[in-house]
Design an enzyme around this catalytic site. Sequence first.
Site, PDB file in Angstrom:
ATOM      1  N   ILE A   1       0.707  -1.150  -0.160  1.00  0.00           N
ATOM      2  CA  ILE A   1      -0.119   0.008  -0.071  1.00  0.00           C
ATOM      3  C   ILE A   1       0.787   1.241  -0.064  1.00  0.00           C
ATOM      4  O   ILE A   1       0.598   2.149  -0.507  1.00  0.00           O
ATOM      5  CB  ILE A   1      -1.157   0.188   0.996  1.00  0.00           C
ATOM      6  CG1 ILE A   1      -2.223   1.127   0.978  1.00  0.00           C
ATOM      7  CG2 ILE A   1      -0.302   0.370   2.494  1.00  0.00           C
ATOM      8  CD1 ILE A   1      -2.904   0.730  -0.238  1.00  0.00           C
TER       9      ILE A   1
ATOM     10  N   ASP B   1      -9.611  -7.991   6.765  1.00  0.00           N
ATOM     11  CA  ASP B   1      -8.930  -6.869   6.411  1.00  0.00           C
ATOM     12  C   ASP B   1      -9.371  -6.213   5.280  1.00  0.00           C
ATOM     13  O   ASP B   1      -9.714  -4.906   5.092  1.00  0.00           O
ATOM     14  CB  ASP B   1      -7.502  -7.758   5.811  1.00  0.00           C
ATOM     15  CG  ASP B   1      -6.559  -6.402   5.328  1.00  0.00           C
ATOM     16  OD1 ASP B   1      -6.198  -5.617   6.134  1.00  0.00           O
ATOM     17  OD2 ASP B   1      -6.439  -6.196   4.043  1.00  0.00           O
TER      18      ASP B   1
ATOM     19  N   LYS C   1      -5.214   1.541   7.724  1.00  0.00           N
ATOM     20  CA  LYS C   1      -6.354   1.021   8.567  1.00  0.00           C
ATOM     21  C   LYS C   1      -5.991  -0.667   8.561  1.00  0.00           C
ATOM     22  O   LYS C   1      -5.201  -1.046   7.673  1.00  0.00           O
ATOM     23  CB  LYS C   1      -7.726   0.964   7.584  1.00  0.00           C
ATOM     24  CG  LYS C   1      -7.859   0.623   6.004  1.00  0.00           C
ATOM     25  CD  LYS C   1      -7.370  -0.463   5.609  1.00  0.00           C
ATOM     26  CE  LYS C   1      -7.999  -1.849   5.855  1.00  0.00           C
ATOM     27  NZ  LYS C   1      -7.917  -3.040   4.952  1.00  0.00           N
TER      28      LYS C   1
ATOM     29  N   SER D   1      11.914   1.072   6.513  1.00  0.00           N
ATOM     30  CA  SER D   1      11.475  -0.081   6.205  1.00  0.00           C
ATOM     31  C   SER D   1      12.907  -1.109   6.306  1.00  0.00           C
ATOM     32  O   SER D   1      13.905  -0.676   6.180  1.00  0.00           O
ATOM     33  CB  SER D   1      11.103  -0.160   4.808  1.00  0.00           C
ATOM     34  OG  SER D   1       9.981  -1.130   4.711  1.00  0.00           O
ATOM     35  N   ARG D   2      12.404  -2.172   6.818  1.00  0.00           N
ATOM     36  CA  ARG D   2      13.569  -3.154   7.051  1.00  0.00           C
ATOM     37  C   ARG D   2      14.219  -3.661   5.583  1.00  0.00           C
ATOM     38  O   ARG D   2      15.319  -3.750   5.414  1.00  0.00           O
ATOM     39  CB  ARG D   2      13.273  -4.401   7.853  1.00  0.00           C
ATOM     40  CG  ARG D   2      12.802  -4.039   9.132  1.00  0.00           C
ATOM     41  CD  ARG D   2      11.949  -5.087   9.895  1.00  0.00           C
ATOM     42  NE  ARG D   2      11.018  -5.727   8.876  1.00  0.00           N
ATOM     43  CZ  ARG D   2      10.086  -6.610   9.240  1.00  0.00           C
ATOM     44  NH1 ARG D   2      10.392  -7.598  10.144  1.00  0.00           N
ATOM     45  NH2 ARG D   2       9.215  -7.042   8.114  1.00  0.00           N
TER      46      ARG D   2
HETATM   47  P1  NAP Z   1       2.600  -5.481   2.787  1.00  0.00           P
HETATM   48  O1  NAP Z   1       2.795  -5.465   1.435  1.00  0.00           O
HETATM   49  O2  NAP Z   1       2.835  -6.334   4.028  1.00  0.00           O
HETATM   50  O3  NAP Z   1       3.572  -4.083   3.334  1.00  0.00           O
HETATM   51  C1  NAP Z   1       3.783  -3.701   4.815  1.00  0.00           C
HETATM   52  C2  NAP Z   1       5.072  -3.462   4.971  1.00  0.00           C
HETATM   53  O4  NAP Z   1       5.515  -3.382   6.528  1.00  0.00           O
HETATM   54  C3  NAP Z   1       6.094  -4.711   4.711  1.00  0.00           C
HETATM   55  O5  NAP Z   1       6.559  -4.651   3.442  1.00  0.00           O
HETATM   56  C4  NAP Z   1       7.166  -4.546   5.644  1.00  0.00           C
HETATM   57  O6  NAP Z   1       8.432  -3.929   5.325  1.00  0.00           O
HETATM   58  C5  NAP Z   1       6.523  -3.776   6.998  1.00  0.00           C
HETATM   59  N1  NAP Z   1       6.624  -4.577   8.101  1.00  0.00           N
HETATM   60  C6  NAP Z   1       7.015  -4.045   9.379  1.00  0.00           C
HETATM   61  N2  NAP Z   1       6.980  -5.278  10.253  1.00  0.00           N
HETATM   62  C7  NAP Z   1       6.439  -6.114   9.727  1.00  0.00           C
HETATM   63  C8  NAP Z   1       6.011  -7.359  10.059  1.00  0.00           C
HETATM   64  N3  NAP Z   1       6.151  -7.747  11.369  1.00  0.00           N
HETATM   65  N4  NAP Z   1       5.277  -8.275   9.344  1.00  0.00           N
HETATM   66  C9  NAP Z   1       5.137  -7.815   8.169  1.00  0.00           C
HETATM   67  N5  NAP Z   1       5.484  -6.786   7.512  1.00  0.00           N
HETATM   68  C10 NAP Z   1       6.253  -5.739   8.355  1.00  0.00           C
HETATM   69  O7  NAP Z   1       1.048  -5.082   3.509  1.00  0.00           O
HETATM   70  P2  NAP Z   1       0.382  -3.912   2.669  1.00  0.00           P
HETATM   71  O8  NAP Z   1      -0.795  -4.691   1.672  1.00  0.00           O
HETATM   72  O9  NAP Z   1       0.975  -2.880   2.374  1.00  0.00           O
HETATM   73  O10 NAP Z   1      -0.708  -3.704   3.976  1.00  0.00           O
HETATM   74  C11 NAP Z   1      -0.157  -2.776   4.981  1.00  0.00           C
HETATM   75  C12 NAP Z   1      -1.472  -2.061   5.728  1.00  0.00           C
HETATM   76  O11 NAP Z   1      -2.053  -1.615   4.833  1.00  0.00           O
HETATM   77  C13 NAP Z   1      -2.487  -3.287   6.250  1.00  0.00           C
HETATM   78  O12 NAP Z   1      -2.825  -2.610   7.501  1.00  0.00           O
HETATM   79  C14 NAP Z   1      -3.614  -3.417   5.240  1.00  0.00           C
HETATM   80  O13 NAP Z   1      -4.864  -3.492   5.700  1.00  0.00           O
HETATM   81  C15 NAP Z   1      -3.482  -1.989   4.986  1.00  0.00           C
HETATM   82  N6  NAP Z   1      -3.821  -1.454   3.388  1.00  0.00           N
HETATM   83  C16 NAP Z   1      -3.559  -2.417   2.157  1.00  0.00           C
HETATM   84  C17 NAP Z   1      -4.055  -2.245   1.254  1.00  0.00           C
HETATM   85  C18 NAP Z   1      -3.554  -3.359  -0.107  1.00  0.00           C
HETATM   86  O14 NAP Z   1      -4.120  -2.954  -1.188  1.00  0.00           O
HETATM   87  N7  NAP Z   1      -2.807  -4.221   0.139  1.00  0.00           N
HETATM   88  C19 NAP Z   1      -5.033  -1.361   0.679  1.00  0.00           C
HETATM   89  C20 NAP Z   1      -5.380  -0.357   1.958  1.00  0.00           C
HETATM   90  C21 NAP Z   1      -4.826  -0.723   3.064  1.00  0.00           C
HETATM   91  P3  NAP Z   1       9.878  -4.207   5.491  1.00  0.00           P
HETATM   92  O15 NAP Z   1      10.005  -5.759   5.495  1.00  0.00           O
HETATM   93  O16 NAP Z   1      10.782  -3.605   4.670  1.00  0.00           O
HETATM   94  O17 NAP Z   1      10.046  -3.596   6.914  1.00  0.00           O
END
Ligand code: NAP
Length: 307
Positions: free
Chosen positions: A14, A168, A90, A36-37
């Site tokens: 996101i 989610d 969110k 970010s890590r």
């Molecule tokens: P994601 O792709 O997994 O990205 C989250 C990032 O957070 C990871 O790339 C990771 O980056 C970092 N992170 C830090 N601690 C972590 C841990 N313990 N486990 C996993 N990742 C960790 O997730 P996302 O889809 O972007 O979603 C993140 C948030 O945005 C959620 O709450 C989701 O509901 C919300 N959201 C997502 C979307 C969507 O389309 N995906 C849409 C709207 C809202 P590093 O490894 O580099 O630290």
Amino acid sequence: MNGTKIAVVGIGKIARDQHLPVIEASTQFELAAAVSRHGKVDVVENYTDLETMLRERPDIPAVALCTPPSVRYNMAVASIKAGRHVLLEKPPGATLGEVDALAELAGQHNVSLFATWHSRFAPCVEPARQWLAGKTIRHVEIIWKEDVRRWHPGQAWIWEAGGFGVFDPGINALSILTAIVPPVFVTEAVLQVPKNVQMPIAAQLKMRSQAGFDVAADFDWRQEGPQTWDIRIETDAGQLTLTEGGSKMSVVGQGQDGGLEAEYEGIYHRFAELLKSGESDVDPAPLQLVADSFLSGRTVDVEAFHE
Ligand code: NAP
């Protein structure tokens, strides 16, 4: 004039899809750092650790936390205690208690806390709220069905405790619902949990309002082909239907164009307003419905999930 400096934390899906491009195009914010890590952003300083960024960059007054909900609380506490304004993706936390605690802490430190609900900024949500105002609602039906493999490829955290599973995306529907109709509460929930994970892949909810209507919601993460993000509301003046996650609306059979979808532009505009007014915006209502579904829900084992 430069916008408010902001650091984006958690460079994942996101952050890349929405936060970074929207900040890039914004005149109200300026990307000053990424934390970010593993993820990296060109042209700004990158940190692998939030505490280091907070210590070394007192020039950055705001952070956007785009990490999964289960790790966001500690990040938000560190940011607020360092005097930074905080935008939360969110859902705002893994529990209601966490969200309350953050709101209180933000007040103590005189910073703005913005618990965002991006679907509330979909173009037809406010027009729907306005059309419904003053009408008698008879029944609401939510159908939120999408393909988890398409929208969350490789994300292990969504299946772990605190990851929300199908809630989610489902909480996006609940964030719209709670913005446009009188308050509702959960009366029944069925949670379909694959044998090899912690969180549900599908859920059916029943809700009720003291205003005299019921809500049925069907969330499913196993839908291939066309995706469905619809809310149908029966009223004394006919039916309102929100489709495509609130980007299209039909009122008594007449389609209305919501215009360009600009959810995250709306989010950053609202964050800028909050920074200006010194206020916070934290509405836990959608999270409460999810929490109550887990609290009261009947669990049903279903087929194991594999990517
Ligand atoms: P994601 O792709 O997994 O990205 C989250 C990032 O957070 C990871 O790339 C990771 O980056 C970092 N992170 C830090 N601690 C972590 C841990 N313990 N486990 C996993 N990742 C960790 O997730 P996302 O889809 O972007 O979603 C993140 C948030 O945005 C959620 O709450 C989701 O509901 C919300 N959201 C997502 C979307 C969507 O389309 N995906 C849409 C709207 C809202 P590093 O490894 O580099 O630290």
